[in-house]
Design a protein around this motif. Structure first.
Motif, mmCIF file in Angstrom:
data_model
loop_
_atom_site.group_PDB
_atom_site.id
_atom_site.type_symbol
_atom_site.label_atom_id
_atom_site.label_comp_id
_atom_site.label_asym_id
_atom_site.label_seq_id
_atom_site.Cartn_x
_atom_site.Cartn_y
_atom_site.Cartn_z
ATOM 1 N N LEU A 30 51.885 50.117 39.735
ATOM 2 C CA LEU A 30 51.294 51.445 39.589
ATOM 3 C C LEU A 30 50.035 51.461 38.727
ATOM 4 O O LEU A 30 49.383 52.494 38.607
ATOM 5 C CB LEU A 30 52.328 52.421 39.020
ATOM 6 N N LYS A 31 49.680 50.337 38.144
ATOM 7 C CA LYS A 31 48.484 50.284 37.308
ATOM 8 C C LYS A 31 47.229 50.260 38.171
ATOM 9 O O LYS A 31 47.233 49.781 39.298
ATOM 10 C CB LYS A 31 48.535 49.054 36.399
ATOM 11 N N ASP A 32 46.131 50.788 37.621
ATOM 12 C CA ASP A 32 44.860 50.814 38.348
ATOM 13 C C ASP A 32 44.254 49.427 38.508
ATOM 14 O O ASP A 32 43.539 49.174 39.476
ATOM 15 C CB ASP A 32 43.858 51.724 37.650
ATOM 16 N N ALA A 33 44.517 48.536 37.560
ATOM 17 C CA ALA A 33 43.995 47.174 37.629
ATOM 18 C C ALA A 33 45.003 46.236 36.977
ATOM 19 O O ALA A 33 45.586 46.570 35.942
ATOM 20 C CB ALA A 33 42.650 47.080 36.915
ATOM 21 N N PHE A 34 45.220 45.086 37.606
ATOM 22 C CA PHE A 34 46.142 44.099 37.045
ATOM 23 C C PHE A 34 45.928 42.753 37.718
ATOM 24 O O PHE A 34 45.272 42.658 38.746
ATOM 25 C CB PHE A 34 47.609 44.532 37.178
ATOM 26 N N VAL A 35 46.509 41.717 37.114
ATOM 27 C CA VAL A 35 46.422 40.355 37.638
ATOM 28 C C VAL A 35 47.828 39.771 37.683
ATOM 29 O O VAL A 35 48.594 39.928 36.737
ATOM 30 C CB VAL A 35 45.519 39.470 36.746
ATOM 31 N N ILE A 36 48.144 39.105 38.790
ATOM 32 C CA ILE A 36 49.398 38.368 38.918
ATOM 33 C C ILE A 36 49.037 36.912 39.200
ATOM 34 O O ILE A 36 48.395 36.618 40.206
ATOM 35 C CB ILE A 36 50.279 38.928 40.048
ATOM 36 N N GLU A 37 49.425 36.034 38.280
ATOM 37 C CA GLU A 37 49.167 34.607 38.453
ATOM 38 C C GLU A 37 50.440 33.945 38.937
ATOM 39 O O GLU A 37 51.520 34.196 38.409
ATOM 40 C CB GLU A 37 48.705 33.999 37.136
ATOM 41 N N ASN A 38 50.320 33.123 39.964
ATOM 42 C CA ASN A 38 51.465 32.450 40.551
ATOM 43 C C ASN A 38 51.051 31.020 40.882
ATOM 44 O O ASN A 38 49.862 30.707 40.893
ATOM 45 C CB ASN A 38 51.896 33.205 41.817
ATOM 46 N N ASP A 39 52.011 30.169 41.179
ATOM 47 C CA ASP A 39 51.677 28.796 41.575
ATOM 48 C C ASP A 39 50.884 28.826 42.870
ATOM 49 O O ASP A 39 51.374 29.265 43.896
ATOM 50 C CB ASP A 39 52.943 27.960 41.771
ATOM 51 N N GLY A 40 49.652 28.390 42.815
ATOM 52 C CA GLY A 40 48.838 28.277 44.015
ATOM 53 C C GLY A 40 47.946 29.465 44.324
ATOM 54 O O GLY A 40 47.047 29.357 45.141
ATOM 55 N N PHE A 41 48.166 30.632 43.681
ATOM 56 C CA PHE A 41 47.295 31.775 43.950
ATOM 57 C C PHE A 41 47.279 32.742 42.768
ATOM 58 O O PHE A 41 48.173 32.763 41.933
ATOM 59 C CB PHE A 41 47.700 32.515 45.233
ATOM 60 N N VAL A 42 46.196 33.541 42.741
ATOM 61 C CA VAL A 42 46.056 34.622 41.771
ATOM 62 C C VAL A 42 45.720 35.879 42.566
ATOM 63 O O VAL A 42 44.787 35.896 43.368
ATOM 64 C CB VAL A 42 44.939 34.332 40.743
ATOM 65 N N PHE A 43 46.500 36.941 42.352
ATOM 66 C CA PHE A 43 46.263 38.240 42.981
ATOM 67 C C PHE A 43 45.692 39.166 41.921
ATOM 68 O O PHE A 43 46.242 39.282 40.836
ATOM 69 C CB PHE A 43 47.576 38.822 43.514
#
Length: 129
Positions: A73-86
């Protein structure tokens, strides 16, 4: 038995008259640009138009759900995972970066967006298939 059938019929006719919580009167327009390749990274830019109040309802990588924690629900965020960043940059832009050196196998991402009763999604592949 007749009374039971009449009660079921009456109940179903009353329950089916309820209106929907909302309709999708402003569907998403999602545009995925061709990826930019920089070394071992493959970067996708995604634009989301016609609906500014959306959130990420789910992300799956190779069929497994990615933990979004409290971020959707946030306006901006980062999700780091093995092999990709969203990265959700704002309400009109998403950036996904695949890093081949961090993953042993190709990654297939399915990303679902939601705004009220409007749902849409897109798929990204870490390989050039």
């Amino acid at each position: 038995m007749k009374r039971l059938l009449l009660l079921l019929l009456l109940f179903s006719s009353i329950s089916c008259k309820d209106s929907l919580d909302g309709t999708c009167d402003s569907p998403f327009v999602i545009k995925v640009d061709k990826p930019i390749v920089e070394g071992a990274e493959k970067i996708f830019s995604v634009s989301v138009k016609k609906n500014s109040g959306w959130w990420v309802s789910s992300i799956s990588a190779n069929g497994g759900e990615v933990d979004l924690e409290d971020k959707p629900l946030k306006d901006a965020f980062v999700i780091e995972n093995d092999g990709f960043v969203f990265e959700k940059i704002n309400n009109s832009a998403i950036k996904v970066t695949f890093n081949e050196s961090q993953s042993d196998e190709p990654i297939k991402l399915n990303i679902m967006l939601q705004a009220g009763n409007c749902f849409s999604g897109f798929e990204l592949l870490s390989t050039s298939e």
